[in-house]
Structure formats: C-alpha cells, structure tokens
Design a protein around this motif. Structure first.
Motif, mmCIF file in Angstrom:
data_model
loop_
_atom_site.group_PDB
_atom_site.id
_atom_site.type_symbol
_atom_site.label_atom_id
_atom_site.label_comp_id
_atom_site.label_asym_id
_atom_site.label_seq_id
_atom_site.Cartn_x
_atom_site.Cartn_y
_atom_site.Cartn_z
ATOM 1 N N HIS A 1 -33.884 -2.535 -20.635
ATOM 2 C CA HIS A 1 -32.658 -1.803 -20.385
ATOM 3 C C HIS A 1 -31.743 -1.896 -21.610
ATOM 4 O O HIS A 1 -31.547 -2.979 -22.158
ATOM 5 N N THR B 1 -28.430 -2.368 -23.691
ATOM 6 C CA THR B 1 -27.195 -3.125 -23.458
ATOM 7 C C THR B 1 -26.015 -2.524 -24.219
ATOM 8 O O THR B 1 -24.935 -3.116 -24.241
ATOM 9 N N ASN C 1 -22.808 -2.039 -22.156
ATOM 10 C CA ASN C 1 -22.194 -3.303 -21.751
ATOM 11 C C ASN C 1 -21.539 -4.025 -22.919
ATOM 12 O O ASN C 1 -20.434 -4.557 -22.805
ATOM 13 N N ARG D 1 -22.263 -6.948 -16.101
ATOM 14 C CA ARG D 1 -23.224 -7.083 -15.009
ATOM 15 C C ARG D 1 -23.792 -8.501 -15.058
ATOM 16 O O ARG D 1 -24.495 -8.862 -15.989
ATOM 17 N N GLN E 1 -25.818 -5.906 -6.965
ATOM 18 C CA GLN E 1 -25.635 -5.076 -8.161
ATOM 19 C C GLN E 1 -25.836 -5.855 -9.452
ATOM 20 O O GLN E 1 -25.635 -5.317 -10.540
ATOM 21 N N ASN E 2 -26.229 -7.130 -9.342
ATOM 22 C CA ASN E 2 -26.490 -7.934 -10.537
ATOM 23 C C ASN E 2 -27.867 -7.621 -11.116
ATOM 24 O O ASN E 2 -28.732 -7.044 -10.446
ATOM 25 N N PHE E 3 -28.068 -8.016 -12.381
ATOM 26 C CA PHE E 3 -29.432 -8.108 -12.889
ATOM 27 C C PHE E 3 -30.093 -9.276 -12.160
ATOM 28 O O PHE E 3 -29.532 -10.373 -12.092
ATOM 29 N N GLN F 1 -36.561 -3.819 -5.499
ATOM 30 C CA GLN F 1 -35.550 -2.891 -6.000
ATOM 31 C C GLN F 1 -34.959 -1.988 -4.932
ATOM 32 O O GLN F 1 -33.966 -1.319 -5.185
ATOM 33 N N HIS G 1 -31.119 -3.466 -9.713
ATOM 34 C CA HIS G 1 -31.239 -3.906 -11.095
ATOM 35 C C HIS G 1 -32.125 -5.147 -11.211
ATOM 36 O O HIS G 1 -31.946 -5.950 -12.127
ATOM 37 N N VAL H 1 -35.132 -6.908 -12.556
ATOM 38 C CA VAL H 1 -35.849 -6.603 -13.799
ATOM 39 C C VAL H 1 -36.986 -7.565 -14.101
ATOM 40 O O VAL H 1 -37.768 -7.329 -15.023
#
Length: 394
Positions: free
Chosen positions: A18, A20, A23, A278, A301-303, A322, A327, A329
């Motif tokens: 993803h 960054t 962010n 995040r 909603q966190n990684f 998921q 999110h 991963v």
C-alpha cells in the motif's frame, strides 16, 4: 532558538503493497503546524528523506509540499542524506535552496562546514554528516583507517570539533544517520535502540554500531536511522520516523523532539506527538473469533496483521478477514495445538496401511492432527475404489 528534530521520513515507501504517500503527507503537514504553533526556528531532518535512491515524481511532490509548509510556517530547514537516499539527487541544486533557508547537506566535504543561523544570543552552528559508507568514502581521506562506520564518524566528529574550536564557543548541533548505542551500558543499550525489519540495511554485512561517545562535544546531536524515539544522553537523541512503517513499530509513538538552546547551550527538550493517520494492530486468535468478537470493533479501520491460531489453516483466510478488517494486510498461521508426530518417520507411520488410510494419514499430517471428516472418508474411499477398478481394467 527552538529546534524541531525529525528524521526517517522515507517518502515513497510502501506498506505491505500500500502506498504511504497520502499518510506521510498528512503527518508532515502536521509537523508544519507544530512549527507554527510552537514558534520553531529550525527543523532538522537526519537522513532517509526518501525511501529509495530513485524516488518517483510523486515522492518529490510530497517533499516539496512539506518543505513549503515548514518554510511558510516560519522555520528554516537543515537536512542531510541517509543510507536510503541518493546523495546526488537529494543534494541537487542545494546551493540555491540554501539561499531560501533550505539547507541540504549531502557531500562528505561539507561535514565540517556549518550552516550558521543566528538567534538573540548569537550564532548556532549546524553540522550535517551525510551517511558515509566506509567502502565508498575511505579514498577521500588519505591516511585514515575507515573499515567501520564508527571509524568514519569518529574522523568526521574530530573534524567538526576542530572547526568548533576555531569559532569561539558557539553553540552547536550535529545531524547524523547511524546506529548509535551506549556501549558501556551493555545489552540495555541495544534494547533501547532496537532496530526493526525496516532498519536492518545500514551495511551490506549487518549492523555497524557506533558508540555514543563518538558524538561528545556538541550541544545537541540529532540522530536518524532508528525508527523509534530514543535518548542516549540529554543531548544525543533519536526522534524516530514520523510514520509507522512496520508492525514491529506499532507500539512506538510518532513525533519529534522540540529542542531549546539558550545562551549557555542545551536547555529544555520536549516530545511533541504527531498524528497517526492509520494505526497498526496485531490480532491473534481463531478466524471465527476475530470476525465475531465485538472487542475488535475499535480497530476495524486499522492496518491489521492477524495471527490465526486455528488448528487447520482456514481456506481463503485473508479475504474472509478483510470482510471485517478492510485494511488487513498480513496473515500468518500459528496453530494453538500442534500434533505430536512421535519419533517414527512419516514413511514408517504409513507402513502396511491401505490406500484410504494413507490418504487419511496425509490429511491428518498436513492439517496438524485433524484427520478426514466422515464425508471426506467416504469420498476418499470412493476415489480409491474407482482408481483400483480402472487399474484392473487396464
């Protein structure tokens, strides 16, 4: 003078595939807000501005936006290159940037030539030591042994101290990008500056430690490379990265050091938190529980990195995870119960068994002790019988 110490922006880095960029742009924008709200005079960035020696255009756009915001907020910028940066690319047109209060130090010959910024008490000298790989710079300094990073930085700091001695007691700040430890403190020093997986590439052959004593002398040493904040001495600190780049960093705060220099040198040092766009969360448990447990509502909603403890690795586990944690991963399987295989080899355990029992034993082996269900046993027997009939007809 009020100085904000940051490092390891790693603009352009990906996080489990993803981008960054959005962010890190948010966090660097917040850093400019701190400059404005706290009346910061100088922002220092101690290496690894970019994550790659060949940054994409979008990474340059993020850097440009961040520097513009800091300058508009009223602070000058002093930065140097880290082991992830291309010194040539980062330092391109640095001479002209310096005229605008953006001082980029990337060449070895610049390390003992300070950026001089005045406040009401007089000049403050900012020395930037770009990342110096021993194998690449030893030819620049004849007669000096440079096999280890500690030797290179020891020589660099001696040149800096010699220059300071000629300047009649001016206050000094040094920027450096290295793995620095309090060697005399033993193992505790290594724990204090523990590296994560994204930091273990400062040398080709592993970590190259530098004693903190190498940096004795300056009023403040702004270190980069370690992604968690750390204090080796009142005047020798790591700020850490402004963004989490690994689940190993999830518990480490993100921010910068606000350093005040008064007339006599180092004054107060405060930690300033920066936002986490995040957050990172590591969950552990069986997949069904992770999907149903209301205790995890706050981290949806966190990684997410999930450690599944099911005895059998769930089919399509990431996709199912998921459906709740958009999110998610990373996923690993660590069964909570591990079958006892005994001392017999796999071949020995299959000796004198029927074909159906061999297939069932294989399923039990690969599924951590869980053999075939009743329906699966029926299917196995059916397939084995069909195969035997086919072979007889042949």
């Amino acid at each position: 003078m009020r100085i904000l110490h940051s490092s390891d922006w790693h603009i352009g880095r990906t996080f489990h595939g993803h981008s960054t960029l959005a962010n890190v742009s948010v966090v660097l924008g917040a850093l400019a807000d701190v400059v404005r709200e706290r009346s910061i005079d100088v922002v220092v960035v101690s290496g690894d501005i970019f994550d790659s020696a060949t940054p994409a255009r979008e990474a340059y756009d993020v850097l440009t936006e961040a520097i513009r915001g800091i300058r508009q907020a009223g602070a000058q910028v002093v930065m140097t290159s880290g082991n992830h940066d291309s010194a040539t690319r980062l330092g391109f047109q640095s001479e002209w940037a310096g005229l605008s209060g953006i001082h980029v130090i990337t060449r070895p010959e610049q390390l003992d030539v300070p950026v001089v910024i005045d406040d009401e008490y007089g000049p403050v000298l900012f020395y930037g030591i770009p990342y110096l790989e021993p194998a690449l710079v030893r030819h620049l300094f004849d007669g000096v042994e440079m096999r280890r990073h500690a030797q290179v930085l020891g020589y660099a700091m001696q040149r800096i101290r010699d220059d300071i001695a000629r300047r009649d007691g001016a206050r000094t700040v040094v920027l450096s990008h290295a793995f620095v430890v309090n060697v005399g403190a033993g193992a505790a020093a290594l724990d204090e500056t523990e590296a994560t997986d994204v930091e273990r590439d400062i040398t080709a052959g592993g970590l190259d430690l530098v004693p903190a004593s190498v940096f004795e002398g300056p009023d403040y040493v702004a270190l980069g490379h370690i992604h968690g904040r750390s204090t080796l001495a009142d005047g020798i600190r790591y700020s850490g990265a402004p963004l989490h780049y690994s689940f190993g960093e999830a518990s480490k705060p993100r921010g910068a050091w606000l350093v005040e220099l008064d007339a006599g040198g180092l004054g107060e040092v405060q930690w300033v938190d920066l936002p986490v766009p995040r957050a990172l969360t590591v969950l552990r448990g069986e997949l069904a529980g992770l999907l149903a447990d209301p205790a995890h509502d706050a981290v949806e909603q966190n990684f997410v990195s999930a450690v599944l403890t099911d005895r059998v690795r769930p089919i399509d586990g990431m996709r199912r995870l998921q459906t709740r944690f958009a999110h998610a991963v990373a996923l690993t399987h660590e069964p909570s119960v591990v079958a006892d295989r005994g001392e017999a080899s796999y071949a020995q355990r299959l000796h004198s068994r029927s074909d159906s029992e061999v297939v069932g034993s294989f399923l039990e082996f690969v599924r951590n002790g869980v053999g075939p269900s009743e329906r699966e046993s029926e299917l196995i027997a059916e397939v084995v019988s069909e195969q035997a009939a086919s072979e007889r007809q042949a």
